[in-house]
Design a protein around this motif. Structure first.
Motif, PDB file in Angstrom:
ATOM      1  N   TYR A  19      56.257  27.984  45.163  1.00 39.90           N
ATOM      2  CA  TYR A  19      55.884  29.399  45.175  1.00 39.90           C
ATOM      3  C   TYR A  19      54.734  29.682  46.141  1.00 39.90           C
ATOM      4  CZ  TYR A  19      58.470  29.501  40.787  1.00 39.90           C
ATOM      5  OH  TYR A  19      59.448  29.385  39.829  1.00 39.90           O
ATOM      6  N   ASP A  20      54.742  30.888  46.710  1.00 38.47           N
ATOM      7  CA  ASP A  20      53.589  31.427  47.415  1.00 38.47           C
ATOM      8  C   ASP A  20      52.832  32.272  46.402  1.00 38.47           C
ATOM      9  OD1 ASP A  20      54.216  30.406  49.937  1.00 38.47           O
ATOM     10  OD2 ASP A  20      55.471  32.131  50.445  1.00 38.47           O
ATOM     11  N   SER A  21      51.532  32.309  46.503  1.00 40.73           N
ATOM     12  CA  SER A  21      50.717  33.090  45.568  1.00 40.73           C
ATOM     13  C   SER A  21      49.996  34.217  46.285  1.00 40.73           C
ATOM     14  CB  SER A  21      49.673  32.196  44.896  1.00 40.73           C
ATOM     15  OG  SER A  21      50.296  31.226  44.109  1.00 40.73           O
ATOM     16  N   VAL A  22      49.837  35.332  45.562  1.00 39.87           N
ATOM     17  CA  VAL A  22      49.116  36.488  46.074  1.00 39.87           C
ATOM     18  C   VAL A  22      48.234  37.013  44.943  1.00 39.87           C
ATOM     19  CG1 VAL A  22      49.345  38.848  46.938  1.00 39.87           C
ATOM     20  CG2 VAL A  22      51.009  37.126  47.619  1.00 39.87           C
ATOM     21  N   LEU A  23      46.999  37.303  45.253  1.00 39.21           N
ATOM     22  CA  LEU A  23      46.092  37.894  44.271  1.00 39.21           C
ATOM     23  C   LEU A  23      46.144  39.412  44.454  1.00 39.21           C
ATOM     24  CD1 LEU A  23      43.825  37.687  42.142  1.00 39.21           C
ATOM     25  CD2 LEU A  23      42.223  37.537  44.042  1.00 39.21           C
ATOM     26  N   ILE A  24      46.433  40.122  43.384  1.00 38.24           N
ATOM     27  CA  ILE A  24      46.480  41.586  43.422  1.00 38.24           C
ATOM     28  C   ILE A  24      45.369  42.122  42.540  1.00 38.24           C
ATOM     29  CG2 ILE A  24      47.837  43.628  42.850  1.00 38.24           C
ATOM     30  CD1 ILE A  24      50.333  42.002  43.396  1.00 38.24           C
ATOM     31  N   ASN A  25      44.619  43.064  43.066  1.00 35.17           N
ATOM     32  CA  ASN A  25      43.543  43.683  42.299  1.00 35.17           C
ATOM     33  C   ASN A  25      43.938  45.096  41.901  1.00 35.17           C
ATOM     34  OD1 ASN A  25      41.472  41.605  42.478  1.00 35.17           O
ATOM     35  ND2 ASN A  25      41.470  42.056  44.653  1.00 35.17           N
ATOM     36  N   ALA A  35      51.557  46.818  33.139  1.00 34.62           N
ATOM     37  CA  ALA A  35      52.211  45.689  32.467  1.00 34.62           C
ATOM     38  C   ALA A  35      53.056  46.167  31.288  1.00 34.62           C
ATOM     39  CB  ALA A  35      51.168  44.669  32.011  1.00 34.62           C
ATOM     40  N   GLU A  36      52.558  47.132  30.531  1.00 35.03           N
ATOM     41  CA  GLU A  36      53.317  47.687  29.404  1.00 35.03           C
ATOM     42  C   GLU A  36      54.575  48.403  29.899  1.00 35.03           C
ATOM     43  OE1 GLU A  36      53.042  47.421  26.048  1.00 35.03           O
ATOM     44  OE2 GLU A  36      51.543  45.904  26.531  1.00 35.03           O
ATOM     45  N   TYR A  37      54.465  49.126  31.003  1.00 38.05           N
ATOM     46  CA  TYR A  37      55.625  49.808  31.579  1.00 38.05           C
ATOM     47  C   TYR A  37      56.669  48.784  32.007  1.00 38.05           C
ATOM     48  CZ  TYR A  37      58.449  52.973  34.380  1.00 38.05           C
ATOM     49  OH  TYR A  37      59.492  53.697  34.884  1.00 38.05           O
ATOM     50  N   ALA A  38      56.213  47.714  32.654  1.00 35.18           N
ATOM     51  CA  ALA A  38      57.129  46.641  33.070  1.00 35.18           C
ATOM     52  C   ALA A  38      57.819  46.031  31.850  1.00 35.18           C
ATOM     53  CB  ALA A  38      56.362  45.571  33.850  1.00 35.18           C
ATOM     54  N   LYS A  39      57.053  45.826  30.777  1.00 33.65           N
ATOM     55  CA  LYS A  39      57.610  45.246  29.547  1.00 33.65           C
ATOM     56  C   LYS A  39      58.698  46.150  28.973  1.00 33.65           C
ATOM     57  CE  LYS A  39      56.130  43.224  25.177  1.00 33.65           C
ATOM     58  NZ  LYS A  39      54.986  42.917  24.305  1.00 33.65           N
ATOM     59  N   LYS A  40      58.483  47.468  29.006  1.00 31.09           N
ATOM     60  CA  LYS A  40      59.483  48.419  28.530  1.00 31.09           C
ATOM     61  C   LYS A  40      60.773  48.313  29.338  1.00 31.09           C
ATOM     62  CE  LYS A  40      56.204  51.909  26.969  1.00 31.09           C
ATOM     63  NZ  LYS A  40      55.651  53.241  27.264  1.00 31.09           N
ATOM     64  N   LYS A  41      60.644  47.939  30.594  1.00 26.13           N
ATOM     65  CA  LYS A  41      61.806  47.774  31.471  1.00 26.13           C
ATOM     66  C   LYS A  41      62.390  46.365  31.370  1.00 26.13           C
ATOM     67  CE  LYS A  41      61.881  50.289  35.407  1.00 26.13           C
ATOM     68  NZ  LYS A  41      62.806  51.278  35.039  1.00 26.13           N
ATOM     69  N   GLY A  42      61.802  45.524  30.500  1.00 24.35           N
ATOM     70  CA  GLY A  42      62.312  44.176  30.298  1.00 24.35           C
ATOM     71  C   GLY A  42      61.849  43.177  31.338  1.00 24.35           C
ATOM     72  N   MET A  43      60.713  43.463  31.972  1.00 24.81           N
ATOM     73  CA  MET A  43      60.200  42.591  33.027  1.00 24.81           C
ATOM     74  C   MET A  43      58.755  42.206  32.765  1.00 24.81           C
ATOM     75  SD  MET A  43      61.466  44.440  36.502  1.00 24.81           S
ATOM     76  CE  MET A  43      62.470  45.876  36.242  1.00 24.81           C
ATOM     77  N   SER A  44      58.354  41.099  33.362  1.00 29.24           N
ATOM     78  CA  SER A  44      56.941  40.740  33.379  1.00 29.24           C
ATOM     79  C   SER A  44      56.268  41.583  34.469  1.00 29.24           C
ATOM     80  CB  SER A  44      56.773  39.257  33.717  1.00 29.24           C
ATOM     81  OG  SER A  44      57.226  39.002  35.037  1.00 29.24           O
ATOM     82  N   LEU A  45      54.961  41.595  34.492  1.00 31.24           N
ATOM     83  CA  LEU A  45      54.238  42.306  35.546  1.00 31.24           C
ATOM     84  C   LEU A  45      54.612  41.724  36.904  1.00 31.24           C
ATOM     85  CD1 LEU A  45      52.193  44.391  36.508  1.00 31.24           C
ATOM     86  CD2 LEU A  45      50.376  42.755  35.981  1.00 31.24           C
ATOM     87  N   ASN A  46      54.648  40.398  37.005  1.00 27.67           N
ATOM     88  CA  ASN A  46      55.014  39.741  38.256  1.00 27.67           C
ATOM     89  C   ASN A  46      56.442  40.106  38.665  1.00 27.67           C
ATOM     90  OD1 ASN A  46      54.417  37.597  40.334  1.00 27.67           O
ATOM     91  ND2 ASN A  46      56.270  36.760  39.407  1.00 27.67           N
ATOM     92  N   GLY A  47      57.366  40.060  37.714  1.00 28.14           N
ATOM     93  CA  GLY A  47      58.750  40.414  38.004  1.00 28.14           C
ATOM     94  C   GLY A  47      58.893  41.855  38.453  1.00 28.14           C
ATOM     95  N   TYR A  48      58.136  42.744  37.823  1.00 25.96           N
ATOM     96  CA  TYR A  48      58.182  44.164  38.176  1.00 25.96           C
ATOM     97  C   TYR A  48      57.666  44.391  39.596  1.00 25.96           C
ATOM     98  CZ  TYR A  48      57.409  49.212  37.779  1.00 25.96           C
ATOM     99  OH  TYR A  48      57.427  50.577  37.974  1.00 25.96           O
ATOM    100  N   ILE A  49      56.569  43.748  39.942  1.00 27.55           N
ATOM    101  CA  ILE A  49      56.014  43.882  41.294  1.00 27.55           C
ATOM    102  C   ILE A  49      57.018  43.361  42.320  1.00 27.55           C
ATOM    103  CG2 ILE A  49      54.208  43.053  42.855  1.00 27.55           C
ATOM    104  CD1 ILE A  49      52.331  43.152  40.331  1.00 27.55           C
ATOM    105  N   ASN A  50      57.623  42.192  42.046  1.00 25.59           N
ATOM    106  CA  ASN A  50      58.627  41.647  42.958  1.00 25.59           C
ATOM    107  C   ASN A  50      59.838  42.571  43.074  1.00 25.59           C
ATOM    108  OD1 ASN A  50      57.996  38.898  44.144  1.00 25.59           O
ATOM    109  ND2 ASN A  50      57.349  38.639  42.027  1.00 25.59           N
TER     110      ASN A  50
END
Length: 74
Positions: A19-25, A35-50
């Protein structure tokens, strides 16, 4: 159950290789609602960003199988 140091080292080595890593602020207070919105869509925060990046880039989204490795990475 306590993780062994060896398993952590092995996982870190694998993650560095795979994996490549990126720090997001985010500004204070923004991370949890996103993160809660992503969870409602069935995704992790990382998955949602991707997912959002892939949608935005469309056909230009890089396919790791088609990216040529540099001589340093080989």
């Amino acid at each position: 159950m306590k993780k062994s140091k060896t398993s952590s080292v092995a996982k870190n080595k694998w993650n560095a290789k795979a994996y490549d890593s990126v720090l997001i602020n985010f500004k204070k207070g923004q991370k949890s609602p996103i993160a809660e919105y992503a969870k409602k869509k069935g995704m992790s925060l990382n998955g949602y960003i991707n997912y959002l990046i892939k949608i935005d880039m469309g056909d230009e989204y890089p396919n790791p199988d088609n990216i040529e490795m540099t001589s340093i990475e080989k």
